[in-house]
Write an enzyme that holds these catalytic residues in place. Sequence first.
Site, mmCIF file in Angstrom:
data_model
loop_
_atom_site.group_PDB
_atom_site.id
_atom_site.type_symbol
_atom_site.label_atom_id
_atom_site.label_comp_id
_atom_site.label_asym_id
_atom_site.label_seq_id
_atom_site.Cartn_x
_atom_site.Cartn_y
_atom_site.Cartn_z
ATOM 1 N N GLY A 23 50.837 35.908 42.185
ATOM 2 C CA GLY A 23 50.561 36.346 43.483
ATOM 3 C C GLY A 23 49.735 37.900 43.491
ATOM 4 O O GLY A 23 49.894 38.452 44.577
ATOM 5 N N LYS A 24 49.151 38.179 42.310
ATOM 6 C CA LYS A 24 48.705 39.411 42.067
ATOM 7 C C LYS A 24 47.637 39.823 43.403
ATOM 8 O O LYS A 24 47.743 40.826 44.003
ATOM 9 C CB LYS A 24 47.945 39.869 40.965
ATOM 10 C CG LYS A 24 48.840 39.802 39.672
ATOM 11 C CD LYS A 24 48.280 40.207 38.392
ATOM 12 C CE LYS A 24 46.995 39.492 38.036
ATOM 13 N NZ LYS A 24 47.380 38.150 37.814
ATOM 14 N N LYS A 87 38.181 44.852 40.382
ATOM 15 C CA LYS A 87 38.556 43.672 39.603
ATOM 16 C C LYS A 87 37.650 43.688 38.573
ATOM 17 O O LYS A 87 36.599 43.418 38.116
ATOM 18 C CB LYS A 87 38.330 42.275 40.253
ATOM 19 C CG LYS A 87 38.688 41.088 39.685
ATOM 20 C CD LYS A 87 40.136 40.808 39.554
ATOM 21 C CE LYS A 87 40.577 39.478 39.115
ATOM 22 N NZ LYS A 87 41.799 39.183 39.132
#
Length: 292
Positions: A23-24, A87
């Site tokens: 669930g990052k 990201k």
Amino acid sequence: MSAPTPSTRGRVLAVTGTSTDVGKTVVTAALAAATHPSLPDTRTPSLPEVRGAATHPSLPEVRGAIATSHEGPATPQPRATTVAVCKPVQTGVAPTEPGDLAEVSRLAGEVTTVESYRYPEPLAPDTAARRAGMPLADPAVIVRAVDDLASTHDLTLVEGAGGVLVRLGESATILDIAAETLAPGTDDGVVIVVVPGLGALNHAELTVNAVRARGLRPAGLVIGWWPEEPDLAMRCNRSDLPRITGVPVVGVLPAGAAALDPAEFRRIAPTWFDPDWLATLADQPASLASTS
């Protein structure tokens, strides 16, 4: 390369997990939503109830309570915290498909997002790059992207790929990026997202030990999803995780959080975290407090 000094940049948190599918991305979105644009004036922590497990005193059980405002003299509100999400490497999506950052933006709203590398197959980044015949991620490029964001934002979240030792490039992991971008002696650190069930204790302790072995600060554990009916192992783990790792559980997200309406997600995201811990992220660093 060396990490920027606290006087020249905002806070940086690396967000990693004990494995994949913990669930990052949703946790990253929740952290962004909870600190941007501002925290509610009054709120009742509503972390999912543990039902019998001992909880951290700053994370009380809430049985359906709804935060309500209190009448009184208006108080000046701080400038909204500016939040960026990086990201470093996205895998498993085509060039034109939405990736994890699209999900962060959908849930958290208007935050700055930067993706450094993307590979099409859902594999470890180094493997995905080699299979696609694409250049491996260059850690210097990633570090530069994080530093640029931290120089203009109060809080920069860096979401890793998979577990803490997954290779982002030839050999670099999220810990290598963190070692170059987290400022020592500050609130910078590594947030570790864990699952609640069996295996959580072993995986969490291994991950925390790896973080500490690099001289980095574990900033807190976050349970990525908590079911409405937790089993015995989950209830025990909720109490045992801080005891085993020496790191507090600073947040618990309910299962299905990503399915909430984005406006509702943003409204209640702050209640999923320890309010005292969250306040350290919402406070603007002195170096950026006077900027607009």
